[in-house]
Scaffold this active site. Sequence first.
Site, short mmCIF file in Angstrom:
data_model
loop_
_atom_site.label_atom_id
_atom_site.label_comp_id
_atom_site.label_asym_id
_atom_site.label_seq_id
_atom_site.Cartn_x
_atom_site.Cartn_y
_atom_site.Cartn_z
N ASP A 239 -30.32 29.05 -86.51
CA ASP A 239 -30.49 28.00 -85.50
C ASP A 239 -29.93 28.46 -84.17
OD1 ASP A 239 -31.47 26.44 -87.47
OD2 ASP A 239 -29.63 25.29 -87.77
N LYS B 154 -34.51 24.65 -82.90
CA LYS B 154 -35.52 23.61 -82.69
C LYS B 154 -35.47 23.08 -81.27
CE LYS B 154 -34.26 22.08 -86.76
NZ LYS B 154 -33.86 21.11 -87.74
N MET C 213 -23.90 15.12 -82.33
CA MET C 213 -25.13 14.94 -81.54
C MET C 213 -25.05 13.69 -80.67
SD MET C 213 -27.86 16.02 -84.46
CE MET C 213 -27.03 15.23 -85.82
N GLY D 140 -16.72 23.72 -79.03
CA GLY D 140 -15.49 23.86 -79.81
C GLY D 140 -15.35 25.23 -80.45
N1 SAH Z 1 -24.15 21.45 -89.38
C1 SAH Z 1 -23.41 21.34 -88.14
C2 SAH Z 1 -23.82 20.15 -87.31
C3 SAH Z 1 -25.23 20.19 -86.84
S1 SAH Z 1 -25.60 18.82 -85.80
C4 SAH Z 1 -21.91 21.29 -88.48
O1 SAH Z 1 -21.54 21.15 -89.64
O2 SAH Z 1 -21.11 21.42 -87.55
C5 SAH Z 1 -25.30 19.49 -84.21
C6 SAH Z 1 -24.10 18.83 -83.59
O3 SAH Z 1 -22.90 19.41 -84.08
C7 SAH Z 1 -24.00 19.07 -82.09
O4 SAH Z 1 -24.81 18.15 -81.37
C8 SAH Z 1 -22.54 18.82 -81.85
O5 SAH Z 1 -22.26 17.44 -81.81
C9 SAH Z 1 -21.91 19.37 -83.10
N2 SAH Z 1 -21.40 20.75 -82.90
C10 SAH Z 1 -21.77 21.85 -83.58
N3 SAH Z 1 -21.07 22.92 -83.17
C11 SAH Z 1 -20.24 22.50 -82.21
C12 SAH Z 1 -19.26 23.13 -81.40
N4 SAH Z 1 -19.01 24.43 -81.49
N5 SAH Z 1 -18.58 22.37 -80.52
C13 SAH Z 1 -18.83 21.04 -80.41
N6 SAH Z 1 -19.75 20.40 -81.15
C14 SAH Z 1 -20.45 21.11 -82.05
#
Ligand code: SAH
Length: 481
Positions: free
Chosen positions: A254, A276, A395, A424
Amino acid sequence: MDYFPLFLNLHGRPVLVVGGGAVAARKIDLLRTAGARVTVGAPELLPELAALVSTGTLQWQQGEFDRNWLPHNTLVIAATDDRAVNARVARGAEALNIPVNVVDDPELSRFIVPAIVDRSPLLIAISSGGRAPVLARRVRAQLETVLDESLGRLADLAERFRGKAKQVFRSVGERRLFWEKVFDSNVPALVKAHQDADAEHAISQLLAGEAVNRSTAVTAPGQVSLVGAGPGDPGLLTINALRALQRADVIVHDQLVSQAVLDLARRDAELIDVGKKAGDHKTSQERINALLVTLARQGKKVVRLKGGDPFIFGRGGEELEQLRAHDIRFDVVPGITAALACGAYAGIPLTHREHAQSVRFVTAHCQAKTGDSSSHEPLDWPSLARDRQTLVFYMGVAQLETIRTQLQAHGRAGSTPFALIENGSRPEQRVITGTLADLPEQAAAFAVRSPALLVVGEVAALAETLHWYGQLPQQAAAKAA
Ligand code: SAH
């Protein structure tokens, strides 16, 4: 080459260890693991060694070192803290032509004991010839990470089929090719997943196929590993994730997966970015499902790499359902989800016991589809607005207005702290803190962008005191100043 490497069978053989302290105890432990019949020579023993003596599993020559202890031993190890005694042991052993090791003293030693990676029956020995033992230990640590725990079981399995393979393949060359094929197939993955019967079946099939028609290559079906890449910092990958990346033929990832993580993939692995683009989720997801099936059917080792954890808002479950429907094997490597990583890297203990009894991972995404606030609300706002819980919204960047309004409308105080964590665990991480009442305005003031995570609850305020990574948390007041 300063030393001749070899593996010595010590089963039932007498070995003398001189010294009764901690260093001696470690050597004795290793020698006993290798099946040696150990005698310890020392005036006194550590309690753990004395315990072995009392159960009869260790012989004890009590007293100061005596040359009469030496004869008939296969090996001798000197492990006292007195160099003069160690030297006498070494001289005595040399005189009798018994190989001797003096711990940490290559000058006095005939042989050295290497650092080992034990995946018995597979065994790796590492030595710096006594010149840099710490370096040897580091190499060992690296190998420990790269080499799967299941290797030993794989070697045992191979041994069970050795006889049969010999019957089918007369020449060494043919046998070698066969085993290459086995180790390239999904057999190692089956062993790793503790699917022993399936692994044996797969080897038998390879063997039978080869026996019937050697010109037809048997292509073992591919395998998909659904792997969590964590939030960005490659140090947050699990060891299993790293191993999967280094084994992969093709990596389907992704947008959320960081370059730093992709850099750890096998050099010649093919990378496919299926990030996506908004608005076309359904078709892209279907295309991804189809792609995974196609790649696996080509017999490839496929890694489906997802940001964070694949089962947390990652649609990993849907992809696995497709694979199962097509009878394609898979395994799952969990990852550190954004909530845990952002909490840690922003200094926000998500369930600090003075502030929260629970934490909820919430997707704000489904709000986007309804858009219009007059339409049906999919989230359970009354329960989300309750006190003493931490809310983590994934999200959520586009939904901050709704989140603020709904939480306040359902009773959560406008003074409730929030933290927005953008990127993060990455070098460019930003943390914005404030209170719920000003949430969308502050996010706009700082131009917060995806990927960002929203934490709502008293714990969010702790970022101001417990921060430790990257830039300091920023607040609207600081912005104005
Ligand atoms: N499977 C992923 C989440 C996917 S949904 C997990 O477990 O982290 C995507 C959302 O994850 C983003 O819109 C954001 O809200 C969050 N996200 C993923 N990586 C991030 C990061 N490094 N810093 C902040 N938010 C993050």
